[in-house]
Write a protein that holds these residues in place. Structure first.
Motif, PDB file in Angstrom:
ATOM      1  N   ASP A   1      11.926   7.659   7.736  1.00  0.00           N
ATOM      2  CA  ASP A   1      11.442   6.288   7.625  1.00  0.00           C
ATOM      3  C   ASP A   1      10.041   6.361   7.036  1.00  0.00           C
ATOM      4  O   ASP A   1       9.072   6.656   7.738  1.00  0.00           O
ATOM      5  N   ILE A   2       9.926   6.112   5.731  1.00  0.00           N
ATOM      6  CA  ILE A   2       8.634   6.267   5.062  1.00  0.00           C
ATOM      7  C   ILE A   2       7.852   4.965   4.983  1.00  0.00           C
ATOM      8  O   ILE A   2       6.740   4.955   4.461  1.00  0.00           O
ATOM      9  N   ASP A   3       8.390   3.868   5.500  1.00  0.00           N
ATOM     10  CA  ASP A   3       7.701   2.581   5.413  1.00  0.00           C
ATOM     11  C   ASP A   3       6.318   2.597   6.074  1.00  0.00           C
ATOM     12  O   ASP A   3       5.365   2.057   5.495  1.00  0.00           O
ATOM     13  N   PRO A   4       6.141   3.188   7.262  1.00  0.00           N
ATOM     14  CA  PRO A   4       4.789   3.214   7.838  1.00  0.00           C
ATOM     15  C   PRO A   4       3.797   4.011   6.988  1.00  0.00           C
ATOM     16  O   PRO A   4       2.637   3.616   6.837  1.00  0.00           O
ATOM     17  N   ILE A   5       4.259   5.116   6.408  1.00  0.00           N
ATOM     18  CA  ILE A   5       3.385   5.917   5.551  1.00  0.00           C
ATOM     19  C   ILE A   5       3.060   5.156   4.279  1.00  0.00           C
ATOM     20  O   ILE A   5       1.920   5.136   3.819  1.00  0.00           O
ATOM     21  N   LEU A   6       4.064   4.521   3.713  1.00  0.00           N
ATOM     22  CA  LEU A   6       3.886   3.766   2.486  1.00  0.00           C
ATOM     23  C   LEU A   6       2.917   2.602   2.683  1.00  0.00           C
ATOM     24  O   LEU A   6       2.126   2.291   1.796  1.00  0.00           O
ATOM     25  N   CYS A   7       2.956   1.989   3.846  1.00  0.00           N
ATOM     26  CA  CYS A   7       2.040   0.896   4.153  1.00  0.00           C
ATOM     27  C   CYS A   7       0.587   1.379   4.179  1.00  0.00           C
ATOM     28  O   CYS A   7      -0.307   0.682   3.737  1.00  0.00           O
ATOM     29  N   VAL A   8       0.379   2.591   4.659  1.00  0.00           N
ATOM     30  CA  VAL A   8      -0.971   3.138   4.754  1.00  0.00           C
ATOM     31  C   VAL A   8      -1.520   3.549   3.389  1.00  0.00           C
ATOM     32  O   VAL A   8      -2.678   3.306   3.073  1.00  0.00           O
ATOM     33  N   ILE A   9      -0.672   4.163   2.546  1.00  0.00           N
ATOM     34  CA  ILE A   9      -1.180   4.709   1.287  1.00  0.00           C
ATOM     35  C   ILE A   9      -1.039   3.772   0.103  1.00  0.00           C
ATOM     36  O   ILE A   9      -1.535   4.074  -0.973  1.00  0.00           O
ATOM     37  N   SER A  10      -0.369   2.637   0.268  1.00  0.00           N
ATOM     38  CA  SER A  10      -0.185   1.738  -0.870  1.00  0.00           C
ATOM     39  C   SER A  10      -1.512   1.105  -1.276  1.00  0.00           C
ATOM     40  O   SER A  10      -2.431   0.952  -0.481  1.00  0.00           O
ATOM     41  N   LYS A  11      -1.577   0.719  -2.512  1.00  0.00           N
ATOM     42  CA  LYS A  11      -2.806   0.181  -3.095  1.00  0.00           C
ATOM     43  C   LYS A  11      -3.041  -1.243  -2.615  1.00  0.00           C
ATOM     44  O   LYS A  11      -2.160  -2.088  -2.674  1.00  0.00           O
ATOM     45  N   LYS A  12      -4.265  -1.496  -2.148  1.00  0.00           N
ATOM     46  CA  LYS A  12      -4.597  -2.820  -1.625  1.00  0.00           C
ATOM     47  C   LYS A  12      -5.693  -3.529  -2.430  1.00  0.00           C
ATOM     48  O   LYS A  12      -5.983  -4.682  -2.191  1.00  0.00           O
ATOM     49  N   SER A  13      -6.305  -2.813  -3.365  1.00  0.00           N
ATOM     50  CA  SER A  13      -7.356  -3.444  -4.163  1.00  0.00           C
ATOM     51  C   SER A  13      -7.091  -3.201  -5.648  1.00  0.00           C
ATOM     52  O   SER A  13      -6.236  -2.405  -6.019  1.00  0.00           O
ATOM     53  N   ILE A  14      -7.854  -3.872  -6.488  1.00  0.00           N
ATOM     54  CA  ILE A  14      -7.654  -3.718  -7.930  1.00  0.00           C
ATOM     55  C   ILE A  14      -8.349  -2.478  -8.470  1.00  0.00           C
ATOM     56  O   ILE A  14      -8.143  -2.115  -9.618  1.00  0.00           O
ATOM     57  N   TYR A  15      -9.149  -1.828  -7.672  1.00  0.00           N
ATOM     58  CA  TYR A  15      -9.879  -0.646  -8.112  1.00  0.00           C
ATOM     59  C   TYR A  15      -9.107   0.629  -7.762  1.00  0.00           C
ATOM     60  O   TYR A  15      -8.306   0.643  -6.843  1.00  0.00           O
ATOM     61  N   GLY A  16      -9.372   1.684  -8.493  1.00  0.00           N
ATOM     62  CA  GLY A  16      -8.746   2.961  -8.176  1.00  0.00           C
ATOM     63  C   GLY A  16      -7.525   3.241  -9.018  1.00  0.00           C
ATOM     64  O   GLY A  16      -7.464   2.880 -10.192  1.00  0.00           O
ATOM     65  N   ALA A  17      -6.527   3.866  -8.419  1.00  0.00           N
ATOM     66  CA  ALA A  17      -5.319   4.282  -9.128  1.00  0.00           C
ATOM     67  C   ALA A  17      -4.534   3.064  -9.625  1.00  0.00           C
ATOM     68  O   ALA A  17      -4.600   1.996  -9.033  1.00  0.00           O
ATOM     69  N   PRO A  18      -3.810   3.222 -10.719  1.00  0.00           N
ATOM     70  CA  PRO A  18      -3.002   2.108 -11.224  1.00  0.00           C
ATOM     71  C   PRO A  18      -1.946   1.657 -10.222  1.00  0.00           C
ATOM     72  O   PRO A  18      -1.433   2.460  -9.452  1.00  0.00           O
ATOM     73  N   THR A  19      -1.612   0.371 -10.256  1.00  0.00           N
ATOM     74  CA  THR A  19      -0.641  -0.161  -9.302  1.00  0.00           C
ATOM     75  C   THR A  19       0.785   0.224  -9.654  1.00  0.00           C
ATOM     76  O   THR A  19       1.665   0.154  -8.818  1.00  0.00           O
ATOM     77  N   GLU A  20       1.045   0.630 -10.895  1.00  0.00           N
ATOM     78  CA  GLU A  20       2.413   0.930 -11.286  1.00  0.00           C
ATOM     79  C   GLU A  20       2.856   2.347 -10.918  1.00  0.00           C
ATOM     80  O   GLU A  20       3.937   2.774 -11.290  1.00  0.00           O
TER      81      GLU A  20
END
Length: 86
Positions: free
Chosen positions: A32-51
């Motif tokens: 179940d990777i959803d909890p991990i994905l929630c933590v590492i997903s991009k939340k701002s416009i800065y940093g790594a690309p969203t795609e």
């Protein structure tokens, strides 16, 4: 105090006898990777690309451990050159 033993998800020999696509399918279906994905997903416009495909990155890191690939550099080489592993 009693000790509760958890049964294993897979018999290790049975897991290694499977072909790689089926082996990884069996492993990834139980994670179940959803909890991990929630933590590492991009939340701002800065940093790594969203795609970027964060799910594929997590799966490749798990596959690295299963296949005993020592470094991320070796993992990248294997993903680039091995079509079945990719």
């Amino acid at each position: 105090m009693s000790i509760i033993r958890q049964g294993s998800l897979f018999d290790i020999q049975e897991l290694f006898d499977l072909e790689p696509p089926k082996r990884f399918g069996a492993i990834f279906s139980t994670l179940d990777i959803d909890p991990i994905l929630c933590v590492i997903s991009k939340k701002s416009i800065y940093g790594a690309p969203t795609e970027l495909n964060y799910v594929a990155m997590l799966y490749s890191l798990v596959a690295r451990i299963v296949e005993r690939i020592p470094t991320v550099k070796d993992l990248r080489k294997r993903l680039k050159h091995d079509f079945i592993f990719r």
